[in-house]
Structure formats: structure tokens, C-alpha cells
Scaffold this active site. Structure first.
Site, short mmCIF file in Angstrom:
data_model
loop_
_atom_site.label_atom_id
_atom_site.label_comp_id
_atom_site.label_asym_id
_atom_site.label_seq_id
_atom_site.Cartn_x
_atom_site.Cartn_y
_atom_site.Cartn_z
N GLU A 157 0.83 -1.20 0.00
CA GLU A 157 0.00 0.00 0.00
C GLU A 157 0.87 1.25 0.00
OE1 GLU A 157 -2.93 0.77 3.10
OE2 GLU A 157 -3.69 2.41 1.86
N ASP A 213 -1.25 -4.88 2.98
CA ASP A 213 -1.73 -3.65 3.60
C ASP A 213 -1.27 -3.68 5.06
OD1 ASP A 213 -3.02 -1.41 4.44
OD2 ASP A 213 -4.93 -1.90 3.48
N ASP A 243 -4.97 -2.02 7.59
CA ASP A 243 -6.26 -1.81 6.92
C ASP A 243 -7.24 -1.41 8.01
OD1 ASP A 243 -7.95 -1.83 4.58
OD2 ASP A 243 -8.99 -3.47 5.57
N THR A 289 -7.14 2.24 8.62
CA THR A 289 -6.29 3.32 9.11
C THR A 289 -7.09 4.41 9.82
OG1 THR A 289 -5.07 2.95 7.08
CG2 THR A 289 -4.35 4.77 8.43
N ASP A 305 -6.42 -4.09 -0.07
CA ASP A 305 -7.53 -4.13 0.89
C ASP A 305 -8.22 -5.50 0.89
OD1 ASP A 305 -7.34 -1.31 1.39
OD2 ASP A 305 -8.54 -0.92 -0.39
C1 IPD Z 1 -9.76 1.36 3.71
C2 IPD Z 1 -10.62 0.34 4.46
C3 IPD Z 1 -12.08 0.70 4.31
C4 IPD Z 1 -12.51 0.81 2.87
C5 IPD Z 1 -11.62 1.80 2.13
C6 IPD Z 1 -10.15 1.42 2.27
P1 IPD Z 1 -7.31 1.82 4.70
O1 IPD Z 1 -8.39 1.00 3.77
O2 IPD Z 1 -10.43 -0.95 3.95
O3 IPD Z 1 -12.92 -0.25 4.93
O4 IPD Z 1 -13.84 1.23 2.80
O5 IPD Z 1 -11.98 1.81 0.77
O6 IPD Z 1 -9.37 2.39 1.63
O7 IPD Z 1 -7.22 3.20 4.15
O8 IPD Z 1 -7.87 1.81 6.06
O9 IPD Z 1 -6.06 1.04 4.55
CA CA Z 2 -6.60 -0.69 3.21
#
Ligand code: IPD
Ligand code: CA
Length: 265
Positions: free
Chosen positions: A70, A87, A90, A92, A215
Site C-alpha cells: 500500500e 496492507d 487496513d 487506518t 484491501d
Molecule cells: C480502507 C478500508 C475501508 C474501505 C476503504 C479502504 P485503509 O483502507 O479498507 O474499509 O472502505 O476503501 O481504503 O485506508 O484503512 O487502509
Molecule cells: Ca486498506
């Protein structure tokens, strides 16, 4: 006692090692929450630190494999047929806000096919793991998707697009289509855990658009190995390319897909 492959052992050990620093940082972020400086920069450094650990551990164990990270993007390996898709955090936004629903996600892709996945939720010490043909597990327990057949009984997870992301209008149409037909919808904030929950039968389905390979890659293996269906919006398996994903048990998958298609038409 579950006998695991050397490959899964490598992936789980890397996840556990990276989780140690994440947990320390998470403790810190809860304090930073209330400080004027705010926790955002701190979290991005926690992300980078975890990714560095994962990369080092996996490289030590399988020196030739490439990476899709990522934070670090694509890193080619000598062995062009295998790459880790990672990731480091996940969920964040949850992490940043002191909400414990976040995880580390590691998948292995071999010759373009996802063959192993680990999703580790360090605060609950929940290690979801699966390897193609060998089943999916939560710690020592074998996983199976839910057996619910009627949409009205189901709990469905999803992801809501946020600031800077496209698809807000389309998402509202999807929500309007799914909402009245199911028992409940959840937005937990970690796609990897959403998929792990479908694999564990905690949720009956999950859908999201605009999602990135890191993800979902590990979660896809978990759902398949627990007897679930996971596809893109066309019912194909190009989820990593299209960024669209629908997962559910075999009874519900088609119905969910149909609802989403109608919503988008
Ligand atoms: C996010 C999470 C979230 C999803 C977003 C992702 P991140 O990843 O998986 O549930 O809805 O599209 O970007 O930014 O927390 O690594
Ligand atoms: Ca993610």
C-alpha cells in the site's frame, strides 16, 4: 492442532512481528487523540514502520518474491511469478481515531492467482488464515460462511466512499437497493476484516466499489476457502483490477449481485 504449511507460518510470523509495533503505536495514538498536534502524522509513520517489518520478514523467508505494498507500491522480485500483496494497516481511519477495528493483511499471488491470505486483528488476537485448497481458519478453528438463505435475515458489510473518493452517488443508490431487503448493514472500516467476517459467518455478505488490491487480496482467499463466493460486479474474478467486490455465501451471492446491478442500471 492444525498443521499449517511453511508458507502460512511465514506469513503469520511476519504479521505477528509487525503487530507488536502497531500495538505500541496504537496505545500512543489513543493519547495523541486529545493532543493539539493530533495523531495523523504519527499514524502514517506507524503504517510505514509496519510495512517495513513485513517487507523485511517476508524477504528474509522468500528472497525472490516481489511485492505490491500500500505504501511502497510495486517492487519487482527475481521470481516474477510470485508476489506479496500487503496492507500494513487496513482500517487506518479507525486506528487514527483509537477504534480497535484494524488489521494487517498479507496475500500471496502466484501466476496471477491468489493462493494464500492472512488477516490479523492484533487487538483481539484474531488470526484469520487460508491457503488455496486447505481451508480457512480463525486461529485454530475451521471457518465456514453463514448458511442463511433469506436476504431479510442477513447482516451485510460494506464500505462507504469518503472525501476525495469517487462513487458517492452510486453508493447511495446501492444502499437504497440493499437497505430495505436485509436485517442490517454495517460499515466497520476495514475491508480485509469485512471479508474475514464473511468467511467466519459473522456477516452474510459484503460489497464495496473503489477498493484497492491490498484491501481485499487476503480476504478473497479467506472467503473462497470458507465456501463463499467472491466476484466483481459482473460475476467474474477481476476484483483486483476493477476494484469492485461482492462476497457472500452461495445462496445469497446472486441475489446481492442482482440488487447491486439494478441499483446501478
Ligand atoms: C480502507 C478500508 C475501508 C474501505 C476503504 C479502504 P485503509 O483502507 O479498507 O474499509 O472502505 O476503501 O481504503 O485506508 O484503512 O487502509
Ligand atoms: Ca486498506
Amino acid at each position: 492442532m492444525v498443521i499449517r504449511s511453511a508458507l502460512l507460518n511465514v506469513m503469520m510470523a511476519a504479521a505477528r512481528k509487525a503487530a507488536r509495533s502497531l500495538l505500541r503505536d496504537y496505545g500512543e495514538v489513543e493519547n495523541l487523540q486529545v493532543s493539539r498536534k493530533g495523531p495523523a502524522d504519527f499514524v502514517s509513520s506507524a503504517d510505514l514502520k509496519a510495512e517495513k517489518t513485513l517487507r523485511a520478514e517476508l524477504k528474509k523467508a522468500r528472497p525472490g518474491f516481489g511485492f505490491l505494498l500500500e505504501e511502497g507500491g510495486e517492487v519487482a522480485g527475481d521470481d516474477k511469478s510470485q508476489r506479496w500483496i500487503i496492507d500494513p494497516i487496513d482500517g487506518t481511519t479507525n486506528f487514527l481515531h483509537g477504534i480497535p477495528n484494524f488489521c494487517i493483511s498479507i496475500a500471496l499471488e502466484r501466476d496471477g492467482e491468489l493462493v494464500a491470505g492472512v488477516v490479523y486483528q492484533p487487538l483481539g488476537d484474531e488470526m484469520f488464515h487460508a491457503e488455496k485448497g486447505a481451508g480457512a481458519f480463525l486461529n485454530e478453528r475451521r471457518l465456514r460462511v453463514s448458511a442463511r438463505r433469506k436476504l431479510e435475515d442477513t447482516l451485510i458489510a460494506t464500505g462507504i466512499p469518503f472525501h476525495g473518493r469517487p462513487g458517492h452517488e452510486v453508493f447511495l443508490k446501492e444502499l437504497a437497493a440493499v437497505m430495505p431487503t436485509v436485517a442490517g448493514i454495517r460499515r466497520f472500516g476495514s475491508a480485509a476484516l469485512d471479508l474475514a467476517y464473511v468467511a467466519a459467518g459473522r456477516c452474510d455478505g459484503y460489497w464495496e466499489a473503489g477498493i484497492k488490491p491490498w484491501d481485499i487480496a487476503a480476504g478473497v482467499v479467506l472467503v473462497r476457502e470458507s465456501g463463499g463466493y467472491v466476484t466483481d460486479y459482473d460475476g467474474g474474478s477481476r476484483m483486483l483490477d476493477t476494484g469492485e467486490i461482492v462476497a457472500a455465501n452461495d445462496h445469497l451471492h446472486q441475489s446481492l449481485l442482482r440488487l447491486l446491478k439494478t441499483a446501478r442500471a
